[in-house]
Design a protein around this motif. Structure first.
Motif, short mmCIF file in Angstrom:
data_model
loop_
_atom_site.label_atom_id
_atom_site.label_comp_id
_atom_site.label_asym_id
_atom_site.label_seq_id
_atom_site.Cartn_x
_atom_site.Cartn_y
_atom_site.Cartn_z
N ASP A 176 0.82 -1.22 0.00
CA ASP A 176 0.00 0.00 0.00
C ASP A 176 0.86 1.27 0.00
N PRO A 177 1.82 1.41 0.93
CA PRO A 177 2.62 2.64 0.88
C PRO A 177 3.46 2.76 -0.40
N THR B 121 3.29 6.04 -4.52
CA THR B 121 3.80 6.44 -5.84
C THR B 121 2.69 7.11 -6.66
N THR B 122 1.51 6.51 -6.68
CA THR B 122 0.43 7.12 -7.49
C THR B 122 0.01 8.47 -6.89
N ASN B 123 0.03 8.55 -5.58
CA ASN B 123 -0.30 9.80 -4.90
C ASN B 123 0.69 10.91 -5.32
N VAL B 124 1.99 10.60 -5.25
CA VAL B 124 3.02 11.59 -5.61
C VAL B 124 2.90 11.96 -7.09
N LEU B 125 2.65 10.98 -7.94
CA LEU B 125 2.59 11.28 -9.38
C LEU B 125 1.31 12.03 -9.76
N ARG B 126 0.22 11.76 -9.06
CA ARG B 126 -1.01 12.56 -9.31
C ARG B 126 -0.75 14.02 -8.96
N LEU C 60 5.34 -3.53 -8.33
CA LEU C 60 4.02 -2.92 -8.57
C LEU C 60 4.12 -1.40 -8.60
N ALA C 61 4.94 -0.84 -7.71
CA ALA C 61 5.06 0.63 -7.66
C ALA C 61 5.68 1.16 -8.95
N GLU C 62 6.73 0.48 -9.44
CA GLU C 62 7.36 0.99 -10.67
C GLU C 62 6.43 0.82 -11.87
N ARG C 63 5.72 -0.30 -11.92
CA ARG C 63 4.77 -0.49 -13.04
C ARG C 63 3.69 0.59 -13.01
#
Ligand code: NAP
Length: 349
Positions: free
Chosen positions: A106-107, A112-117, A173-176
């Motif tokens: 989850d983190p 990652t998606t949070n930071v990229l959004r 998963l985070a990098e993908r």
């Protein structure tokens, strides 16, 4: 390659600023004169930031701290305002967890998606440098045996899961997810830095990175009767920081960069740590026969499949992209191991 032109006119964001790797990235940036927006989980714990404040005090760059948790949507908005480059290093690097989904995946992924959004709604951001890992490139060395163990930027971890090596799974998963998000927009470019096991001194007194736990296990006596001789890749933390800086400021940098000085194994690391150890007889320098290593794996906190699939499968590094395109040169890890162990031994005495 042209010498690196570091832009000091616009601030940058570094997430996970308390971390081992982030510390050295921030040091390089501050010394180059860059203003660093540094996110931490709790900026009121000033003792954990003292090493960074001290570096800023003697450098031309400046540092500003912001609170941000990976799991809080929008937490990075304020810190990202006005930045051109985002270094996203924050991600849990721990192997011993009770709930892999909650504690690792989850983190790593939501963070990652949070930071990229946030990057997508912050118009000044042009480049995101994501600290991924060799762990996102392979989970078990046996995966690479068809190509003689060759590890390069085309490799993706295909064997880790929530129940088998969840940390590499979280990084994969985070990098993908990051590459998926990068494709959906054209405001910022994504570059990933994929380091092997990071070694060398930490800038803070009490490093939490799993790197230190691994070296402590090798030198502290747990492996003195023998260890599973796992294949691995290793790199000094200062070279990892240099790769991040080059990934941000080399205009042509793109894609993934494997950042590793050497392909080696656990026994070799133990043998190279031994000359630096205050109690050399405790250091792990012997390989357990593979069958025995598989049998006793749970006693060392490893799963049997992991030992079976990583012992006896040597790796071959292909890091020409990182050397040629980012200009990274690697220091010998012998000195790095010595400095790291001295720090660990100093902390114990
Ligand atoms: P570290 O010292 O433990 O740093 C991890 C950082 O992530 C810490 O600053 C931590 O903040 C932050 N973090 C964890 N969970 C968070 C959350 N929920 N919200 C906000 N921040 C959170 O480990 P490291 O070795 O420097 O690792 C840094 C990065 O390098 C990670 O992405 C790791 O996967 C990657 N990496 C490390 C290695 C290695 O061998 N060390 C190799 C390849 C890749 P707190 O201080 O608040 O816990």
């Amino acid at each position: 390659m042209n010498p690196l032109q570091i832009d000091t006119t616009e601030p940058v964001l570094v997430t996970g600023a308390t971390g081992y790797v982030a510390g050295w990235i921030i040091k390089d940036l501050l010394e180059a004169g860059v203003t660093v927006h540094a996110t931490v989980r709790d900026a009121s714990k000033t003792a954990r930031l003292a090493h960074l404040t001290a570096i800023a005090d003697r450098s031309p760059g400046q540092i500003r701290f912001f609170d941000a948790d990976l799991l809080t949507e929008g937490a990075f908005d304020e810190a990202m305002q006005g930045t051109r480059v985002v270094y996203h290093t924050a991600s849990p690097f721990v192997r011993d967890v009770s709930d892999p989904q909650k504690d690792l995946v989850d983190p790593a992924v939501q963070g990652t998606t949070n930071v990229l959004r946030t990057a997508s709604r912050t118009p000044t951001v042009r480049r995101v440098v994501l600290t991924s890992s060799v762990a996102a490139m392979y989970g078990d060395a046996v995966e690479l045996s068809a190509t003689g163990g060759r590890l390069d930027e085309s490799c993706w971890n295909a064997t880790s899961s929530l129940t088998h090596e969840p940390y590499p799974y979280s990084k994969t998963l985070a990098e993908r997810a990051a590459w998926d998000q990068a494709k959906e927009q054209d405001q910022w470019e994504l570059v990933t830095v994929n380091p092997g096991l990071v070694v060398g001194p930490a800038l803070n007194d009490q490093p939490t990175s799993e790197s230190f736990a691994i070296v402590q296990q090798l030198a502290g006596g747990r492996g003195r009767f023998g260890v599973p001789n796992l294949a691995m890749t290793v790199v000094d933390v200062r070279d990892v920081a240099a790769a991040h800086i080059a990934a941000a400021y080399t205009p042509e940098a793109h894609g993934r960069y494997l950042v590793a000085a050497e392909a080696t194994d656990l026994v070799d690391l133990g043998r190279r740590l031994q000359p630096h150890a205050t109690r050399p007889r405790l250091v792990a320098t012997r390989a357990l026969p593979k069958q025995l290593a598989v049998l006793v794996a749970p006693l060392a906190g490893m799963d049997r499949a992991y030992v079976r699939d990583n012992v006896g499968h040597p790796l071959q590094l292909a890091t020409t992209r990182t050397r040629d395109e980012l200009g990274v040169t690697y220091r010998s890890i012998d000195a790095s191991l010595g400095e790291m162990l001295a720090q660990l031994q100093g902390a114990r005495s």
